[in-house]
Design an enzyme around this catalytic site. Sequence first.
Site, PDB file in Angstrom:
ATOM      1  N   HIS A  59       0.961  -1.406   0.061  1.00  0.00           N
ATOM      2  CA  HIS A  59      -0.060  -0.156   0.139  1.00  0.00           C
ATOM      3  C   HIS A  59       0.928   1.309   0.023  1.00  0.00           C
ATOM      4  O   HIS A  59       1.836   1.323   0.591  1.00  0.00           O
ATOM      5  CB  HIS A  59      -0.908   0.174   1.266  1.00  0.00           C
ATOM      6  CG  HIS A  59      -2.009  -1.048   1.082  1.00  0.00           C
ATOM      7  ND1 HIS A  59      -3.093  -0.653   0.337  1.00  0.00           N
ATOM      8  CD2 HIS A  59      -2.140  -2.044   1.880  1.00  0.00           C
ATOM      9  CE1 HIS A  59      -4.071  -1.774   0.522  1.00  0.00           C
ATOM     10  NE2 HIS A  59      -3.534  -2.516   1.445  1.00  0.00           N
ATOM     11  N   CYS A 424      -2.153 -26.017 -16.361  1.00  0.00           N
ATOM     12  CA  CYS A 424      -2.774 -24.791 -16.363  1.00  0.00           C
ATOM     13  C   CYS A 424      -1.615 -23.726 -16.056  1.00  0.00           C
ATOM     14  O   CYS A 424      -1.203 -22.747 -16.647  1.00  0.00           O
ATOM     15  CB  CYS A 424      -3.821 -24.438 -15.083  1.00  0.00           C
ATOM     16  SG  CYS A 424      -5.076 -25.744 -15.301  1.00  0.00           S
TER      17      CYS A 424
END
Length: 505
Positions: A59, A424
């Site tokens: 952040h 994947c």
Amino acid sequence: MNWEALTDVKRYDVIVVGAGVVGALCARELTRYGARVLVLEKGSDVCSGASKANSGIVHACLSPKPGSNKARLCLEGNRLMPQLCRELGVPFMPVGALTVAFREREVRVLSALRARGERNGERGLEILRGPRLREAEPALSEEAVAALLSPSAGIVNPMLLTIAAAENAVANGAEVLLEAEVTGIIVEQDGVAGVRTTRGDFGCRFLVNAAGAHADRVMRMVGITDLTIHPRRGDYFVLDRSVCSSGLDGERSGGKPLVRHVLFPIPTPVTKGILVTPTVDGNVLLGPTSLPTHELEHPAVSGEGLAEVERQVVRMVPSLDLRQCIAVFAGSRPAGARDFIIRGERSPQGLITLAGIESPGLTAAPAIARRAVALLGEAGLKLRPDPSFDPIREPPPRLAGMPPEVRAELVARDPAFGRIVCRCEEVSEGEIVAAIRSPIPARTLDAIKKRVRVGAGRCQGGFDLPYVVEILARELGIAPCEVTKSGTGSEVLMGTTGACRGRCG
Ligand SMILES: Cc1cc2nc3c(=O)[nH]c(=O)nc-3n(C[C@H](O)[C@H](O)[C@H](O)COP(=O)(O)OP(=O)(O)OC[C@H]3O[C@@H](n4cnc5c(N)ncnc54)[C@H](O)[C@@H]3O)c2cc1C
């Protein structure tokens, strides 16, 4: 302090309770000074608490109250993160964040956030409007009227960061003991002398309480009762990388970044709100909610919470296709204090409390670790830099995104890297074996998934799980029936049929 009174136990300078991102970075920071460190973790792997189920955002320091621990440590942690990630060989992407206003009156909130951020030390904050906003984030809803750009925000994989920090601590001499729950603190003459755990007693002169959602319980073990954690659940969707690939090797799956920044709504007093963010692994993450829960860890996802996430994210990015969701999960915030509690206790001496480490705890963790070590110094731990400390951790080989010639070389050296187990996420047997043989060996399916992303892709393990069970059983010398998802009691095979018979007894 009479810690010699504990005979017949292994002794350390410092014991760290909890191997989340805070505990792992504390342990690493302590080895910088040559301290003998033991990390005790009740889970079957490091990173078993809040550090494994969060948004992975580094952040910018906008919302914490200026002067608070949250503000100071968020800013410092944000600044430390790029270098730390380079040292530990984990990806960090400085994508920046946009806090989005949908009404003109919300633009005033953006201005207030900018002012607060600037007081906290943030630079380069800017309110974008019109074409500049559309250019910065083309996927953003046309209803958005403005957004506050925070250039210092970024994204990490919080699990890899925690594991890498713990591995680097171990490489520098720390010990990590898993499935070792601290059940009591031994105090002699009002000083910490050791701990009782489910795996025996250990002696120490200093104790760091980094137990996340259980930090209040650890405090209560010595009669400190000024904090009770009231967890808050956060529900998430994970979207498949093939449609919105955004990460480091995003081009591999042909996708274009669906969103370029971390997109926040206007924050509320209790949460930064439900966000839309790219991840370093190429997915898009949607969430979290912020709802009271009784579940301190591994909270169940709520349908009601997911519906709320869907409603809010589609408002922000209308082109989001929730049918591309491959997983949902929830994390639990160790909330309860207004600010991070970071202090050396007067009684017993030698106890350092790191509690109420809710968001932005991941961002702040490198700075919290430094602060904890400084407090240990004040409490009497000798802090002389150890010249043999090596901050660098070489990341294990990762096939996905590797240039073809490097890949060919790797496979020539070890053919196991040529056997793809997870289609994947393009993970080979060689990578799984490397994770099992790593400094903190991956011994469960979840531990493998955290390290190499087997089972984190579109099939969610549907294709690769049997192969991983087989590899784990072979490498650990156990029967397939003994392989667990996340420790004793979570065995994945229920009975014996066919090929399994004889191997599982
Ligand atoms: C939904 C959600 C979203 C978030 N998003 C962000 C974000 O984007 N950015 C950000 O900066 N922060 C974010 N956070 C906050 C961040 O995740 C936490 O602040 C951080 O992970 C806390 O780390 P920790 O090491 O203190 O705790 P944890 O990771 O919980 O680690 C504590 C460890 O202690 C162990 N333990 C507990 N009791 C004992 C015991 N008695 N004996 C031994 N071991 C014990 C636990 O098993 C656990 O592994 C978010 C949190 C949540 C829940």
